[in-house]
Design a protein around this motif. Structure first.
Motif, PDB file in Angstrom:
ATOM      1  N   LEU A 123      -3.167  -0.500   3.735  1.00  0.00           N
ATOM      2  CA  LEU A 123      -1.765  -0.223   3.394  1.00  0.00           C
ATOM      3  C   LEU A 123      -1.022  -1.495   3.013  1.00  0.00           C
ATOM      4  O   LEU A 123      -0.097  -1.454   2.200  1.00  0.00           O
ATOM      5  CB  LEU A 123      -1.063   0.491   4.551  1.00  0.00           C
ATOM      6  CG  LEU A 123      -1.475   1.941   4.751  1.00  0.00           C
ATOM      7  CD1 LEU A 123      -0.796   2.523   5.989  1.00  0.00           C
ATOM      8  CD2 LEU A 123      -1.148   2.790   3.524  1.00  0.00           C
ATOM      9  N   GLN A 124      -1.426  -2.608   3.577  1.00  0.00           N
ATOM     10  CA  GLN A 124      -0.812  -3.878   3.206  1.00  0.00           C
ATOM     11  C   GLN A 124      -1.117  -4.203   1.749  1.00  0.00           C
ATOM     12  O   GLN A 124      -0.275  -4.717   1.032  1.00  0.00           O
ATOM     13  CB  GLN A 124      -1.331  -4.978   4.130  1.00  0.00           C
ATOM     14  CG  GLN A 124      -0.609  -6.288   3.997  1.00  0.00           C
ATOM     15  CD  GLN A 124      -1.153  -7.333   4.933  1.00  0.00           C
ATOM     16  OE1 GLN A 124      -2.368  -7.493   5.035  1.00  0.00           O
ATOM     17  NE2 GLN A 124      -0.278  -8.039   5.604  1.00  0.00           N
ATOM     18  N   GLN A 125      -2.316  -3.866   1.297  1.00  0.00           N
ATOM     19  CA  GLN A 125      -2.704  -4.105  -0.092  1.00  0.00           C
ATOM     20  C   GLN A 125      -2.049  -3.111  -1.044  1.00  0.00           C
ATOM     21  O   GLN A 125      -1.716  -3.441  -2.168  1.00  0.00           O
ATOM     22  CB  GLN A 125      -4.224  -4.014  -0.245  1.00  0.00           C
ATOM     23  CG  GLN A 125      -4.972  -5.122   0.435  1.00  0.00           C
ATOM     24  CD  GLN A 125      -6.475  -4.865   0.469  1.00  0.00           C
ATOM     25  OE1 GLN A 125      -6.955  -3.792   0.128  1.00  0.00           O
ATOM     26  NE2 GLN A 125      -7.224  -5.870   0.893  1.00  0.00           N
ATOM     27  N   ASP A 126      -1.886  -1.856  -0.578  1.00  0.00           N
ATOM     28  CA  ASP A 126      -1.334  -0.814  -1.437  1.00  0.00           C
ATOM     29  C   ASP A 126      -0.596   0.207  -0.573  1.00  0.00           C
ATOM     30  O   ASP A 126      -1.180   1.188  -0.122  1.00  0.00           O
ATOM     31  CB  ASP A 126      -2.449  -0.128  -2.233  1.00  0.00           C
ATOM     32  CG  ASP A 126      -1.946   0.956  -3.179  1.00  0.00           C
ATOM     33  OD1 ASP A 126      -0.712   1.149  -3.291  1.00  0.00           O
ATOM     34  OD2 ASP A 126      -2.783   1.624  -3.805  1.00  0.00           O
ATOM     35  N   GLY A 127       0.685  -0.014  -0.360  1.00  0.00           N
ATOM     36  CA  GLY A 127       1.488   0.870   0.475  1.00  0.00           C
ATOM     37  C   GLY A 127       1.721   2.234  -0.139  1.00  0.00           C
ATOM     38  O   GLY A 127       2.148   3.158   0.535  1.00  0.00           O
ATOM     39  N   LYS A 128       1.417   2.362  -1.423  1.00  0.00           N
ATOM     40  CA  LYS A 128       1.618   3.632  -2.132  1.00  0.00           C
ATOM     41  C   LYS A 128       0.345   4.482  -2.128  1.00  0.00           C
ATOM     42  O   LYS A 128       0.318   5.586  -2.658  1.00  0.00           O
ATOM     43  CB  LYS A 128       2.056   3.326  -3.569  1.00  0.00           C
ATOM     44  CG  LYS A 128       2.733   4.457  -4.264  1.00  0.00           C
ATOM     45  CD  LYS A 128       3.263   4.016  -5.615  1.00  0.00           C
ATOM     46  CE  LYS A 128       3.806   5.220  -6.357  1.00  0.00           C
ATOM     47  NZ  LYS A 128       4.248   4.881  -7.691  1.00  0.00           N
ATOM     48  N   SER A 171      -2.383   7.052  -1.427  1.00  0.00           N
ATOM     49  CA  SER A 171      -2.290   8.398  -0.861  1.00  0.00           C
ATOM     50  C   SER A 171      -3.076   8.464   0.445  1.00  0.00           C
ATOM     51  O   SER A 171      -4.018   7.690   0.666  1.00  0.00           O
ATOM     52  CB  SER A 171      -2.833   9.440  -1.837  1.00  0.00           C
ATOM     53  OG  SER A 171      -4.250   9.362  -1.900  1.00  0.00           O
ATOM     54  N   ASN A 172      -2.693   9.389   1.285  1.00  0.00           N
ATOM     55  CA  ASN A 172      -3.388   9.558   2.559  1.00  0.00           C
ATOM     56  C   ASN A 172      -4.844   9.935   2.337  1.00  0.00           C
ATOM     57  O   ASN A 172      -5.724   9.490   3.080  1.00  0.00           O
ATOM     58  CB  ASN A 172      -2.686  10.607   3.426  1.00  0.00           C
ATOM     59  CG  ASN A 172      -3.350  10.722   4.777  1.00  0.00           C
ATOM     60  OD1 ASN A 172      -3.427   9.759   5.526  1.00  0.00           O
ATOM     61  ND2 ASN A 172      -3.848  11.915   5.083  1.00  0.00           N
ATOM     62  N   VAL A 173      -5.125  10.739   1.316  1.00  0.00           N
ATOM     63  CA  VAL A 173      -6.505  11.149   1.033  1.00  0.00           C
ATOM     64  C   VAL A 173      -7.347   9.925   0.662  1.00  0.00           C
ATOM     65  O   VAL A 173      -8.459   9.745   1.169  1.00  0.00           O
ATOM     66  CB  VAL A 173      -6.538  12.219  -0.088  1.00  0.00           C
ATOM     67  CG1 VAL A 173      -7.959  12.492  -0.540  1.00  0.00           C
ATOM     68  CG2 VAL A 173      -5.860  13.497   0.386  1.00  0.00           C
ATOM     69  N   ARG A 174      -6.805   9.058  -0.216  1.00  0.00           N
ATOM     70  CA  ARG A 174      -7.528   7.832  -0.603  1.00  0.00           C
ATOM     71  C   ARG A 174      -7.702   6.890   0.588  1.00  0.00           C
ATOM     72  O   ARG A 174      -8.752   6.287   0.774  1.00  0.00           O
ATOM     73  CB  ARG A 174      -6.781   7.108  -1.728  1.00  0.00           C
ATOM     74  CG  ARG A 174      -7.484   7.243  -3.057  1.00  0.00           C
ATOM     75  CD  ARG A 174      -6.850   6.453  -4.196  1.00  0.00           C
ATOM     76  NE  ARG A 174      -6.703   5.036  -3.894  1.00  0.00           N
ATOM     77  CZ  ARG A 174      -5.646   4.311  -4.242  1.00  0.00           C
ATOM     78  NH1 ARG A 174      -4.650   4.841  -4.896  1.00  0.00           N
ATOM     79  NH2 ARG A 174      -5.585   3.032  -3.953  1.00  0.00           N
ATOM     80  N   LEU A 175      -6.652   6.769   1.390  1.00  0.00           N
ATOM     81  CA  LEU A 175      -6.707   5.909   2.567  1.00  0.00           C
ATOM     82  C   LEU A 175      -7.754   6.417   3.553  1.00  0.00           C
ATOM     83  O   LEU A 175      -8.576   5.644   4.051  1.00  0.00           O
ATOM     84  CB  LEU A 175      -5.335   5.835   3.241  1.00  0.00           C
ATOM     85  CG  LEU A 175      -5.242   5.026   4.534  1.00  0.00           C
ATOM     86  CD1 LEU A 175      -5.609   3.566   4.286  1.00  0.00           C
ATOM     87  CD2 LEU A 175      -3.841   5.145   5.113  1.00  0.00           C
ATOM     88  N   ALA A 176      -7.747   7.715   3.798  1.00  0.00           N
ATOM     89  CA  ALA A 176      -8.713   8.310   4.727  1.00  0.00           C
ATOM     90  C   ALA A 176     -10.134   8.052   4.253  1.00  0.00           C
ATOM     91  O   ALA A 176     -11.004   7.669   5.046  1.00  0.00           O
ATOM     92  CB  ALA A 176      -8.458   9.814   4.858  1.00  0.00           C
ATOM     93  N   ASP A 177     -10.361   8.217   2.968  1.00  0.00           N
ATOM     94  CA  ASP A 177     -11.696   7.971   2.405  1.00  0.00           C
ATOM     95  C   ASP A 177     -12.085   6.500   2.575  1.00  0.00           C
ATOM     96  O   ASP A 177     -13.218   6.183   2.933  1.00  0.00           O
ATOM     97  CB  ASP A 177     -11.714   8.379   0.935  1.00  0.00           C
ATOM     98  CG  ASP A 177     -13.092   8.265   0.323  1.00  0.00           C
ATOM     99  OD1 ASP A 177     -14.052   8.820   0.904  1.00  0.00           O
ATOM    100  OD2 ASP A 177     -13.223   7.596  -0.731  1.00  0.00           O
ATOM    101  N   ALA A 178     -11.126   5.606   2.347  1.00  0.00           N
ATOM    102  CA  ALA A 178     -11.407   4.167   2.421  1.00  0.00           C
ATOM    103  C   ALA A 178     -11.743   3.715   3.842  1.00  0.00           C
ATOM    104  O   ALA A 178     -12.511   2.765   4.022  1.00  0.00           O
ATOM    105  CB  ALA A 178     -10.208   3.377   1.889  1.00  0.00           C
ATOM    106  N   VAL A 179     -11.175   4.387   4.846  1.00  0.00           N
ATOM    107  CA  VAL A 179     -11.418   3.955   6.231  1.00  0.00           C
ATOM    108  C   VAL A 179     -12.405   4.855   6.969  1.00  0.00           C
ATOM    109  O   VAL A 179     -12.674   4.640   8.145  1.00  0.00           O
ATOM    110  CB  VAL A 179     -10.095   3.834   7.033  1.00  0.00           C
ATOM    111  CG1 VAL A 179      -9.161   2.818   6.389  1.00  0.00           C
ATOM    112  CG2 VAL A 179      -9.420   5.178   7.221  1.00  0.00           C
TER     113      VAL A 179
END
Length: 166
Positions: free
Chosen positions: A18-23, A25-33
């Motif tokens: 989120l620090q790199q890209d606060g925008k 999406s939750n779906v992308r973030l969930a996949d990334a982590v």
């Protein structure tokens, strides 16, 4: 902070992403982590509530909007009583042109970062600061000629110990 929250590897990864890209999406973030969206969103909300995430913002390219200057100003106060610092800090917060203000050790008391339209505009601001009688003894201004490097975020790896270290 709402309460002490123990952070694990996934929480740290969420913060870093989120620090790199606060925008993101939750779906992308969930996949990334490596989580499904619902538990990921729960973790983000928990991190927000605990005060680890304090906001989201857009980064604006000021140069595209017009000319401006950045000025770093060293400020020394007349006196060094607690109330002198409190008075100065309360007043300096009122200036929209102040982007940062740091109480520092060394040869002066505060390092203040101003952003203004021009040298003349900065001069108006600093004269106003002096006229407000908030305890400024002296100041030195440094106008930025060229910014070589600016970062909006500190990589978490810089301030956190490597895995396994206290």
């Amino acid at each position: 902070m709402a309460g002490a929250v123990k952070l694990d590897r996934i929480d740290m990864n969420i913060l870093a992403r989120l620090q790199q890209d606060g925008k993101m999406s939750n779906v992308r973030l969930a996949d990334a982590v490596g989580l499904s969206p619902s538990p990921c969103l729960q973790r983000v909300r928990r991190l927000e509530k605990a005060g680890y995430i304090t906001g989201y913002k857009a980064q604006i390219n000021l140069a595209r909007l017009g000319d401006y200057i950045t000025v770093f100003t060293e400020i020394t106060l007349n006196d060094h009583r607690r109330e002198d610092f409190i008075k100065f800090e309360a007043e300096i917060r009122r200036y929209e042109a102040v982007q940062e203000c740091h109480l520092v050790s060394g040869g002066y008391d505060y390092l203040v970062k101003f952003v203004a339209r021009s040298v003349g505009h900065y001069q108006e601001i600093i004269e106003n600061v002096l006229e407000r009688n908030i305890g400024v003894d002296k100041y030195f201004s440094y106008i930025v000629i060229k910014s070589i490097l600016t970062k909006d975020a500190v990589p978490l790896s810089v301030i956190l110990p490597p895995d396994g270290e206290p």
